[in-house]
Design a protein around this motif. Structure first.
Motif, PDB file in Angstrom:
ATOM      1  N   CYS A   1    -104.293 -57.548 -45.901  1.00  0.00           N
ATOM      2  CA  CYS A   1    -103.448 -58.004 -44.785  1.00  0.00           C
ATOM      3  C   CYS A   1    -102.101 -58.494 -45.296  1.00  0.00           C
ATOM      4  O   CYS A   1    -101.306 -59.042 -44.548  1.00  0.00           O
ATOM      5  CB  CYS A   1    -104.170 -59.083 -43.980  1.00  0.00           C
ATOM      6  SG  CYS A   1    -103.494 -59.308 -42.321  1.00  0.00           S
TER       7      CYS A   1
ATOM      8  N   HIS B   1    -101.370 -60.985 -47.284  1.00  0.00           N
ATOM      9  CA  HIS B   1    -101.172 -62.425 -47.483  1.00  0.00           C
ATOM     10  C   HIS B   1    -100.698 -62.720 -48.909  1.00  0.00           C
ATOM     11  O   HIS B   1    -100.086 -63.755 -49.152  1.00  0.00           O
ATOM     12  CB  HIS B   1    -102.457 -63.191 -47.161  1.00  0.00           C
ATOM     13  CG  HIS B   1    -102.905 -63.047 -45.735  1.00  0.00           C
ATOM     14  ND1 HIS B   1    -103.995 -63.705 -45.210  1.00  0.00           N
ATOM     15  CD2 HIS B   1    -102.399 -62.316 -44.707  1.00  0.00           C
ATOM     16  CE1 HIS B   1    -104.138 -63.379 -43.932  1.00  0.00           C
ATOM     17  NE2 HIS B   1    -103.197 -62.535 -43.605  1.00  0.00           N
TER      18      HIS B   1
ATOM     19  N   GLU C   1    -107.055 -67.764 -43.010  1.00  0.00           N
ATOM     20  CA  GLU C   1    -106.442 -67.321 -41.747  1.00  0.00           C
ATOM     21  C   GLU C   1    -107.357 -66.336 -41.025  1.00  0.00           C
ATOM     22  O   GLU C   1    -107.403 -66.320 -39.804  1.00  0.00           O
ATOM     23  CB  GLU C   1    -105.074 -66.679 -42.014  1.00  0.00           C
ATOM     24  CG  GLU C   1    -104.266 -66.398 -40.758  1.00  0.00           C
ATOM     25  CD  GLU C   1    -104.737 -65.186 -39.966  1.00  0.00           C
ATOM     26  OE1 GLU C   1    -104.821 -65.285 -38.727  1.00  0.00           O
ATOM     27  OE2 GLU C   1    -105.055 -64.157 -40.568  1.00  0.00           O
ATOM     28  N   GLU C   2    -108.076 -65.505 -41.778  1.00  0.00           N
ATOM     29  CA  GLU C   2    -108.913 -64.446 -41.192  1.00  0.00           C
ATOM     30  C   GLU C   2    -110.215 -65.038 -40.653  1.00  0.00           C
ATOM     31  O   GLU C   2    -111.107 -65.399 -41.420  1.00  0.00           O
ATOM     32  CB  GLU C   2    -109.240 -63.370 -42.241  1.00  0.00           C
ATOM     33  CG  GLU C   2    -108.020 -62.732 -42.898  1.00  0.00           C
ATOM     34  CD  GLU C   2    -107.334 -61.700 -42.012  1.00  0.00           C
ATOM     35  OE1 GLU C   2    -107.840 -61.426 -40.905  1.00  0.00           O
ATOM     36  OE2 GLU C   2    -106.284 -61.187 -42.430  1.00  0.00           O
TER      37      GLU C   2
ATOM     38  N   HIS D   1     -95.345 -62.721 -40.649  1.00  0.00           N
ATOM     39  CA  HIS D   1     -96.378 -61.762 -41.071  1.00  0.00           C
ATOM     40  C   HIS D   1     -95.740 -60.411 -41.354  1.00  0.00           C
ATOM     41  O   HIS D   1     -94.885 -59.962 -40.601  1.00  0.00           O
ATOM     42  CB  HIS D   1     -97.459 -61.606 -40.006  1.00  0.00           C
ATOM     43  CG  HIS D   1     -98.778 -61.173 -40.584  1.00  0.00           C
ATOM     44  ND1 HIS D   1     -98.975 -59.921 -41.125  1.00  0.00           N
ATOM     45  CD2 HIS D   1     -99.942 -61.832 -40.733  1.00  0.00           C
ATOM     46  CE1 HIS D   1    -100.224 -59.837 -41.575  1.00  0.00           C
ATOM     47  NE2 HIS D   1    -100.837 -60.977 -41.350  1.00  0.00           N
TER      48      HIS D   1
HETATM   49 NI    NI Z   1    -102.860 -61.375 -41.796  1.00  0.00          NI
END
Ligand code: NI
Length: 387
Positions: free
Chosen positions: A100, A102, A134-135, A161
């Motif tokens: 993702c 991060h 966060e996930e 993001h």
């Molecule tokens: Ni993310």
């Protein structure tokens, strides 16, 4: 010299941090190595470091005198995905990877922190917030519950993001809801098992559950205002073990999402009522669990205008998407925006360079945007907190 150019000398360092995080992914609340490296770097630049909020959270505070205080947030966690890319910095941990981006978020915020610690061309306090989980696991909420904004006050808070759908180096911003609420449900239809040749002697939970799946899709189509956004997805349907036996139960799981709290509440209520009603009509019963996870991510008007103006000054107005389309994905930065005014925006990473979409086993953050993201943070601080 442009702010992006001022950050270019840190590009190699940011690439090294990013690829190091990428090679050593850690999932929710287990970001020990990641947070250790971040804390060590921040402290080495003379930034006051506090650790332990939300478990592995790290807060760096950089104060240059009386003035406003600004929170800048990056997320540290990786995903339970087995990486397939053959890059040199691929995950060293089977089954986990930074899919993702991060890793890139952390590297960009570190780049900004190092630059601001050197130049100190602002007046006030910057809080560099590195959050866990966060996930799915609400690390932002845990940091807030641990006293994030009480012990480290901020006037406003900003998040960013990476976004592979948008062109490389373009910033997308929007006031109001930008990400949906995220809830999960589990519905167990309890019927009565029977021989598959004699269904009339049982209550077939598969038949009942199939009707529930179909009926639930009517909630969004027929019960939600067509001008509102909502989505219901059944993502698991488990029942039975063999060909000739009707089982006694069937389990459905899935997710419901919306932008407005009223719609969110309506989804929860209607999914349950439909499930119970269909079960009752068939003589089955329903075991129902609905878990509210993340609220919608709603940007505040003033801070969104600040973010848009800073991005336009940094990149040129033609590189800013001022009415960025919202997403039905979700984001736990939503909790921070409920606690403090702020804005969450997207930084385009483009689809070039072997990039693909987020949460994909072949995803790799586009390192070319690192100086742009770091420069955005620096520009935001210098603009909102003039020396
Ligand atoms: Ni993310």
């Amino acid at each position: 010299m442009s702010t992006v150019d001022r950050l270019r000398p840190l590009h190699d360092a940011m690439i090294e941090w990013r690829r190091d995080f990428h090679a050593h992914p850690e999932t929710a609340y287990e970001e020990h190595r990641t947070s250790e490296r971040i804390a060590t770097l921040l402290a080495g630049w003379g930034i006051e470091v506090h650790r332990g909020l939300g478990g592995t959270g790290v807060i760096g505070s950089l104060c240059t005198g009386d003035g406003p205080s600004l929170g800048l947030r990056a997320d540290m966690d990786a995903l339970h995905i087995h990486e397939v890319a053959e890059v040199a910095h691929r995950s060293r941990t089977p089954g986990k990877m930074h899919a993702c981006g991060h890793d890139g978020h952390c590297a960009m915020l570190l780049g900004a922190a190092r630059h601001l610690a050197e130049t100190r061309d602002f007046r006030g306090t910057v809080r560099f917030i590195f959050q866990p989980a966060e996930e799915n696991e609400a690390g932002a909420l845990r940091m807030i519950e641990d006293g994030l904004f009480d012990r480290f006050p901020v006037d406003s808070v900003y998040g960013l993001h990476n976004w592979p759908d948008a062109p490389e180096g373009v910033i997308g911003v929007r006031a109001g809801p930008v990400m949906a609420s995220f809830d999960v449900f589990e519905a167990v239809v309890v019927g009565r098992g029977a021989h598959a040749a004699m269904p009339h002697l049982g209550i077939d939970p598969i038949h009942v559950a199939a009707q529930i799946v179909a009926a639930w899709q009517g909630v969004v189509a027929r019960a939600v205002d067509p001008l509102e956004s909502a989505v219901v997805s059944v993502t698991q349907f488990h029942a039975g073990d063999t060909w000739n036996v009707i089982p006694d139960r069937a389990m459905l799981r899935g997710t419901a999402r919306a932008f407005r709290a009223e719609v969110r509440g309506d989804l929860e209520h209607r999914l349950r009522r439909l499930g119970e009603g269909i079960c009752a009509a068939a003589g089955a019963s329903l075991d129902w669990t609905y878990d509210r996870r993340y609220p919608a991510t709603v940007n505040h008007a003033r801070e969104t205008e600040v973010a848009r103006r800073v991005a336009a000054d940094l990149l040129g107005a033609e590189r800013v998407i001022a009415e960025m389309p919202p997403s039905m994905g979700s984001e736990d930065f939503a909790f921070m925006l409920q606690a403090r005014p702020g804005c969450y925006l997207r930084l385009g990473t483009g689809n070039g360079g072997g990039n693909c979409l987020l949460h994909n086993a072949a995803y790799d953050f586009n390192d070319r945007v690192l100086p742009i993201g770091a420069a955005y943070w620096v520009a935001l601080v210098e603009s909102e907190m003039p020396a």
